[in-house]
Design a protein around this motif. Structure first.
Motif, short mmCIF file in Angstrom:
data_model
loop_
_atom_site.label_atom_id
_atom_site.label_comp_id
_atom_site.label_asym_id
_atom_site.label_seq_id
_atom_site.Cartn_x
_atom_site.Cartn_y
_atom_site.Cartn_z
N GLY A 168 0.81 -1.20 0.00
CA GLY A 168 0.00 0.00 0.00
C GLY A 168 0.86 1.25 0.00
N ASN A 169 0.25 2.39 -0.30
CA ASN A 169 0.95 3.68 -0.33
C ASN A 169 1.29 4.10 1.10
N LYS A 170 2.59 4.21 1.41
CA LYS A 170 3.02 4.55 2.77
C LYS A 170 2.97 6.05 3.06
N ASP A 171 2.70 6.86 2.04
CA ASP A 171 2.73 8.31 2.20
C ASP A 171 1.36 8.97 2.11
N LYS A 172 0.38 8.27 1.59
CA LYS A 172 -0.92 8.91 1.34
C LYS A 172 -2.02 7.86 1.38
N ARG A 173 -3.17 8.23 1.93
CA ARG A 173 -4.31 7.32 1.91
C ARG A 173 -5.07 7.49 0.59
#
Length: 783
Positions: free
Chosen positions: A245-250
């Motif tokens: 999953g994206n670790k910087d943005k939901r």
């Protein structure tokens, strides 16, 4: 009324597209640069955005990079690192609704500094697993979304590849003439059970995949002589990888179609942390298509699934991931308690229950033991449950008579330990072991003289232990050699086997290579086959407990040449010698497990059968570039078997030929908001299904289907032709992407026969056909 409902649904998805935007959107492109063999991060790599921008960044201490304010649309980047081959990724799809996250694996330079192309233009013909040198290719995420009528289903899309066809309307894969149950499914480095809805025991396919395309990363598909790390399979391997999953943005994805609804969520647990989650839920309602008047069967059809991948960065303690999926599906019909209905349609007397539940949970840990050794440990549990039953009514308001009542449960606990050691840039060693505790509770009951009788009744557990070693040697930039061995031990009957594997690839010229492959492959039997109950006099015996592995030797020679920067031609010749195949014991018959599509065999069996598959495959591919791709494959083959009567026959899968042709084109619409329109088409033409001829005169006399058992599988039904079409209108808004997809399966509504029987009411032979024209309409939004 049905047409009105369909128009209302279509209007809804069209209205959903009518959103607005003001500025031309931009997006982040980010990723991690790693060593291909050890997956270690590579700090200091140069990453350049090609084109007018020319933006260049350098990867940080964790190998990560970020390219900011990249205009949406098709983009290309180039990655350089001293001592490694340059990697160029072209035609990357940058969308406003979702950040583009890449994993760029770099390979050490052996001899020359020539550039390689790593993305879909070239690398699809080369697998991610560098130990695989023949009969393997990368399965890209782009393909799961782009191929016409693929339904985001990896198995259905694989039917576009050379030597691969499907069993009926299912996604069970027939690979080079082998039975579908010869396929191994693997996810995140560990074996998994059949990951399909509407599955049955003894097979590897079903109606539609449980695995969501939202979670998939680029994966591998192999069709012969696969590397030593893969075992307990005869025909092929689907090695699935999940993305993080994206670790910087939901981010969020929602889609609705005539197949069902789908929702995905991904993001970080804590801002600034390297940990992430990705989860997807889907609820299917194929019965909606029945309401619109499209024929997909008489049963009430429901399915749902949940899948996830959680990544936890433990710093120096390594990386942890938790992954899994669960799927529930059922197809049920209810016997009509109405004698008038029986008169019009006798089949309405009958009802059935078919339900399948499958689940997987796993935890994986990877850590660098030293600078050259990666240790990966995985523990996984999985289980499946299949429930099958038939019943009917003999008289109005009478009792429901059950004629079949099956309940099969299996659960597995798997421990996997694999060490990868990179000696130097010339030598790579991989060694590992898997142990699987197989629990089972199997019950198969069928009516004999109107009394339900146990055909299989067993519970308990057994252990399957597998181990392997494989070595890759690159003595020069032109030559690659891989050697290995795989071993198995099955505690149920104390049988074991050692399987040697070998591969060779030599660059014969610029952009062309010769490849050779060999492998001995072995597979245990479906669990129920060991416990079949055979009545001998007054006793009920289980004579199959001592069944050995089925075995197959694979020989492959291939040649690949890059005709132009975007064009590749690949040819492979293969021969497979199957032996130790279970066939009827003690008497001469035509039965062989080699023809078993699903279910268990209620026969006394012995490992004396044989088989052989041989053929040629040609693949011409134009990789996605300049908004166009093309893929055409041709396979000609023979698939034969030798049962206990010592007569060589066609297998039921010997259709002799298959041809596929796919192409796709994308156009920029040059509207005030960035948008594209794409058209994708797939044409399949396969040889007809093998059947045993019907003796019409005897069928008329006896008023039932009478087969000519002296001519088993000698007849072929008409060849199968199917054309699928898909269009997509994609619009890039400021912070979201909307996609409207309209597709048609079996565009010509061709009648493709898959079986035949005698109908006494009509007095003639009738046929069962594959699904006709089915529209697929959906809308997806990423934000």
């Amino acid at each position: 009324m049905k047409l009105k409902l369909f128009c209302i649904f279509l209007s809804f998805v069209l209205i959903s597209v009518a959103l607005d935007a003001q500025n031309k959107p931009v997006q982040l492109v980010k990723g991690v640069i790693t060593d291909r063999s050890l997956k270690t991060p590579m700090p200091g790599a140069s990453v350049q955005l090609l084109g007018i921008s020319g933006q260049t960044v350098v990867s940080d201490s964790g190998g990560s990079f970020i390219l900011r304010k990249v205009t949406v649309g098709r983009q290309s980047i180039q990655v350089n690192f001293v001592g490694y081959k340059t990697v160029t990724l072209t035609n990357l799809s940058v969308e406003s609704g979702k950040e583009l996250s890449l994993i760029v694996e770099m390979e050490e330079e052996i001899a020359t500094g020539k550039e390689i192309i790593l993305q879909s233009r070239i690398n699809k013909s080369k697998p991610l697993n560098e130990m695989a040198v023949v009969s393997a290719r990368m399965f890209s995420v782009e393909e799961t979304r782009r191929y016409a009528a693929g339904l985001n289903d990896p198995a259905r899309i694989a039917t576009a590849f050379a030597g691969v066809t499907a069993s009926g309307d299912k996604n069970a894969l027939i690979i080079r003439g082998n039975a579908p149950n010869g396929l191994l499914w693997r996810m995140e480095g560990v074996d998994i059970p059949n990951p399909n809805h509407f599955a049955r025991v003894g097979t590897s396919g079903g109606g539609i995949s449980i695995l969501s395309a939202q979670l998939l990363a680029n994966s591998d598909f192999m069709t012969s002589a696969f590397p030593a790390e893969y075992g307990n399979a005869l025909s092929g391997v689907f090695d699935i990888h999940l993305r993080k999953g994206n670790k910087d943005k939901r981010e969020h994805t929602f889609s609705m179609s005539t197949i069902g609804i789908d929702a995905a969520e991904e993001g970080y647990f804590k801002k600034g942390s390297a940990s992430s989650y990705l989860v997807n839920y889907r609820y299917g309602f194929l019965t909606l298509m029945q309401q619109f008047g499209f024929k997909i069967g008489d049963a009430s059809t429901i399915f749902q699934d949940l899948s996830f991948n959680i990544h936890l960065d433990a710093k120096k303690a390594g990386d942890f991931s938790f992954f899994g999926f669960g799927g529930l599906s059922s197809q049920n019909t209810v016997a009509a308690n109405d004698s008038v209905t029986w008169t019009r349609n006798p089949s309405k007397r009958s009802g059935s229950i078919d339900a399948s539940n499958t689940g997987v949970l796993g935890i994986s840990h990877s850590i660098l033991v030293d600078k050259k050794t990666l240790l990966t440990t995985i523990y996984s549990i999985n289980g499946n449950k299949y429930e099958e039953g038939d019943n009917h009514l003999d008289k109005f308001n009478g009792p429901l008579i059950v004629t079949r009542d099956n309940l099969f449960r299996e659960n597995n606990g798997i421990l996997s330990i694999v060490a990868t050691h990179k000696v130097n840039k010339h030598h790579l060693l991989k060694i590992g072991a898997y142990t699987t505790v197989k629990g089972f509770d199997l019950q198969q009951r069928e009516a004999v003289n109107n009394i339900l009788t146990d055909k299989i009744k067993a519970s308990g557990n057994a252990r399957l232990t597998q181990y392997f070693v494989q070595w890759k040697w690159d003595p020069t930039g032109k030559l690659r050699i891989q050697l290995g061995a795989h071993g198995q031990y099955f505690s149920l009957n104390q049988t074991s086997v050692v399987e040697p594997r070998a591969g060779f690839r030599y660059m014969t010229g610029r952009n062309q290579y010769l490849s050779l492959g060999y492998g001995l492959h072995a597979q245990i039997q479906p669990m129920g086959d060991y416990f079949a109950r055979i009545k001998v006099g007054a006793d009920s015996l289980q004579p199959n407990m001592g069944l050995n592995y089925s075995k197959s030797e694979h020989f492959v020679v291939g040649y690949s040449i890059q005709l132009a920067p975007d064009w590749n031609l690949k040819t492979e010749l293969y021969y497979q010698s199957l032996y130790n195949i279970p066939v009827t014991a003690d008497k001469a018959t035509s039965f062989s497990i080699i023809n078993q599509d699903d279910d268990y065999a209620i026969e006394k069996l012995s490992n004396t059968g044989k088989g052989k598959n041989y053929g040629m495959e040609i693949t011409l591919e134009r990789y996605w570039n300049d908004q166009f791709y093309l893929l055409s494959t041709l396979s000609v083959y023979e698939s034969r078997y030798l049962p206990s009567d010592n007569i060589w026959r066609n297998t039921r899968y010997n259709s002799n030929s298959s041809w596929t042709f796919l192409f796709g084109k994308e156009w920029d619409l040059h509207a005030k908001r960035p948008s594209t329109f794409s058209l994708d088409m797939k044409i399949l033409h396969n040889g007809g299904v093998r059947v045993t001829p019907i003796i019409l005169s005897k069928s008329i006399t006896q008023k039932t289907t009478v087969l000519d058992n002296t001519r088993i599988y000698e007849e072929k039904l008409s060849a199968l032709l199917r054309i699928d079409l898909q269009t997509e209108w994609k619009v890039q808004y400021k912070k979201k992407t909307g996609s409207l997809i309209v597709g048609v399966q079996n565009l010509l509504n061709a009648q493709n026969p898959v079986s035949q029987s005698y109908d006494p009411t009509l007095g003639k032979i009738t046929y069962k056909y594959l699904l006709g024209l089915i529209p697929v309409i959906g809308y997806k939004v990423d934000l």
